[in-house]
Design a protein around this motif. Sequence first.
Motif, PDB file in Angstrom:
ATOM      1  N   GLN A 176      55.862  54.083  74.019  1.00 47.55           N
ATOM      2  CA  GLN A 176      56.843  54.137  75.098  1.00 47.55           C
ATOM      3  C   GLN A 176      57.872  55.237  74.855  1.00 47.55           C
ATOM      4  N   ASP A 177      58.199  55.504  73.588  1.00 45.49           N
ATOM      5  CA  ASP A 177      59.146  56.575  73.265  1.00 45.49           C
ATOM      6  C   ASP A 177      58.625  57.929  73.754  1.00 45.49           C
ATOM      7  N   TYR A 178      57.326  58.153  73.605  1.00 43.78           N
ATOM      8  CA  TYR A 178      56.742  59.401  74.101  1.00 43.78           C
ATOM      9  C   TYR A 178      56.916  59.499  75.617  1.00 43.78           C
ATOM     10  N   HIS A 179      56.648  58.413  76.287  1.00 44.42           N
ATOM     11  CA  HIS A 179      56.799  58.402  77.743  1.00 44.42           C
ATOM     12  C   HIS A 179      58.228  58.744  78.142  1.00 44.42           C
ATOM     13  N   ASP A 180      59.198  58.104  77.504  1.00 45.35           N
ATOM     14  CA  ASP A 180      60.602  58.296  77.870  1.00 45.35           C
ATOM     15  C   ASP A 180      61.084  59.701  77.541  1.00 45.35           C
ATOM     16  N   THR A 181      60.586  60.269  76.441  1.00 48.88           N
ATOM     17  CA  THR A 181      60.988  61.614  76.035  1.00 48.88           C
ATOM     18  C   THR A 181      60.557  62.652  77.057  1.00 48.88           C
ATOM     19  N   TYR A 182      59.322  62.529  77.564  1.00 47.78           N
ATOM     20  CA  TYR A 182      58.782  63.550  78.467  1.00 47.78           C
ATOM     21  C   TYR A 182      59.013  63.223  79.939  1.00 47.78           C
ATOM     22  N   ARG A 183      59.425  62.014  80.218  1.00 46.64           N
ATOM     23  CA  ARG A 183      59.654  61.639  81.608  1.00 46.64           C
ATOM     24  C   ARG A 183      60.716  62.516  82.266  1.00 46.64           C
ATOM     25  N   VAL A 184      61.697  62.940  81.508  1.00 45.73           N
ATOM     26  CA  VAL A 184      62.760  63.784  82.065  1.00 45.73           C
ATOM     27  C   VAL A 184      62.242  65.187  82.390  1.00 45.73           C
TER      28      VAL A 184
END
Length: 587
Positions: free
Chosen positions: A513-521
């Motif tokens: 989930q951290d990967y998702h949140d990092t690149y979501r922006v």
Amino acid sequence: MKSSSYSITEIQQRIDKVKRFLSITLSIANAHTVEFYTQDVWKRFVAVSPEEVLLAVTSCGDQQREPQLNGPDNPRTTFGFCNDSSRLVDIHELLQAAKAHSLSGLGVCMSRDELLQDLRQTWSESAGAPPEQIGAELEPDEFMNSKKSHEVQSMSNVVACLAHLCGVKQVIDVGSGKGYLSSFLSLQYGLRVYGIDSSSTNTHGAQERNRKLKKFSRAYQKHTKATRTQAEARHSPEEELAAIKPHLNEDKDVLYETGVEERVLTGSSDVDPVGERLSEDNPETEEPFLSALSVDVMQPTSSRVPPSQLSDEERERRKRENLERKSQNRPNSTSTVFSPLTSYVTPETELRDLIDELEDAVMVGLHTCGDLAPSTLRMFVAKPELTAVCSVGCCYHLLSEEFDPAGQECLESVCGFPLSQYLRSQSWFCGRNARMSACLALERVSLGQGIQMESLFYRAVLHVILRDHYSSYKSEKRVGNVYSKAESFVDYVRRALRRLELDESKLSDSNIQDYHDTYRVRMDEMHAFNMLKVTLAPSIEGLLLLDRLCYLKEQEDVSFSALVQLFDPLLSPRCYAVVGLKGYSKR
């Protein structure tokens, strides 16, 4: 024919213009979305903000601006790209250039109406007025509600005109699929059609449809003949259908096969299919014959296996089936609507080996995939019995390229691109990702029927995870259709790791989930970049089609050739046909 058809010199000049444009911009089209974050694609190619790109693209680049003067803060640019850094610095300049280098911007296409007018005038000058049925047109609202009826109705009228102009009664439909176009040409225009498809499943289905349409064919032709002799106004479509229905009591499943959704063929996995359905409750909106066909979509030609790779049993089976169909489907027989044949087709295919009763004919192809479209044009040129061709291709990503630097071998040493000697002499190469981009539908995206961004975003972030935690992973492996089954990004990643047979215990749910949140922006970067690809799509498609047109221009015995917009691009994105004729003096 009229001078609407450009000379070979004019076509070569247009090709040179598009080549120059693509030599600067093709790197964007060839960038792989999967590597968007691992290769930092945005910073490599673009020097403006994603917001600026999205704003400019969604407004279609219509804002007219004064040219910017080159100076310290305004670097010299070509098509919006900085000459020094090769990065995009002026999105408006790019959009204007992309529009100018599309087929519509180059002004090289005839409309369908212009082509029909030329064909009818040529017919009139040589043999008097054309038959009434060739001039008959349906109002748009009678067929525009369905993608397939729109395509079949629009193309069949052109093919019938070509056949009558050339004085032929036979049509060869390459990649005929389920036989919609073939059946309509036979029933509406009385042509003898041979549908050739490499998929035995398609030809078996077409054969069964022939059986079901037998009674309909007799009733339809009888009713049509009677209608044409009447002086009074034409009946409404529901009255025509009502007149035909009594003849179909013994085989009611001919008219409507329910429960099958028609899916719009986009030719690209990056574009969402749009579901459409023929209106069974409102037959007045449809042409009667098209109401009789099943509503499942004609799929692109299936993967074709060369004869050399077929087993002896399979070759013998296909030969036996074709011989059986030939014996059953004589030209004067009323047992079939058209003759479906199973065969793998190449430019070297001897048509007389497939069709015993072969005469001079028109060759057609409606959304023939990949190399089959250029093969259709090669056959037209090579076979003296083929007097005209009307070819609409699709699935450009399946084309083989002669000058692929990766060394991919062309099927049987004959590549789909480039086709013309002009581009072959320059060893021009597009690339698979660019050809995939050419399948994107600009008109649909402009109306909000856009790209499925979340699935692309998931795949790109997954690639980052694979790079960081699975160094031995081979990037060429495909994940497949995992996104449609995943309930969340974490679920997507876990499904993908299992598909790739990788150890998922290395990562906790929170890590993923951290990967998702990092690149979501940074998702807007991907969205904007893919919109740039969509913007370039018409120019790439244009080069592929201009190459095919140039090939016909290079042939001495081809007297007329043109690119024709047959379909509404909102209904059918692959809307351009390559049309060629033999036997008329060039003007």
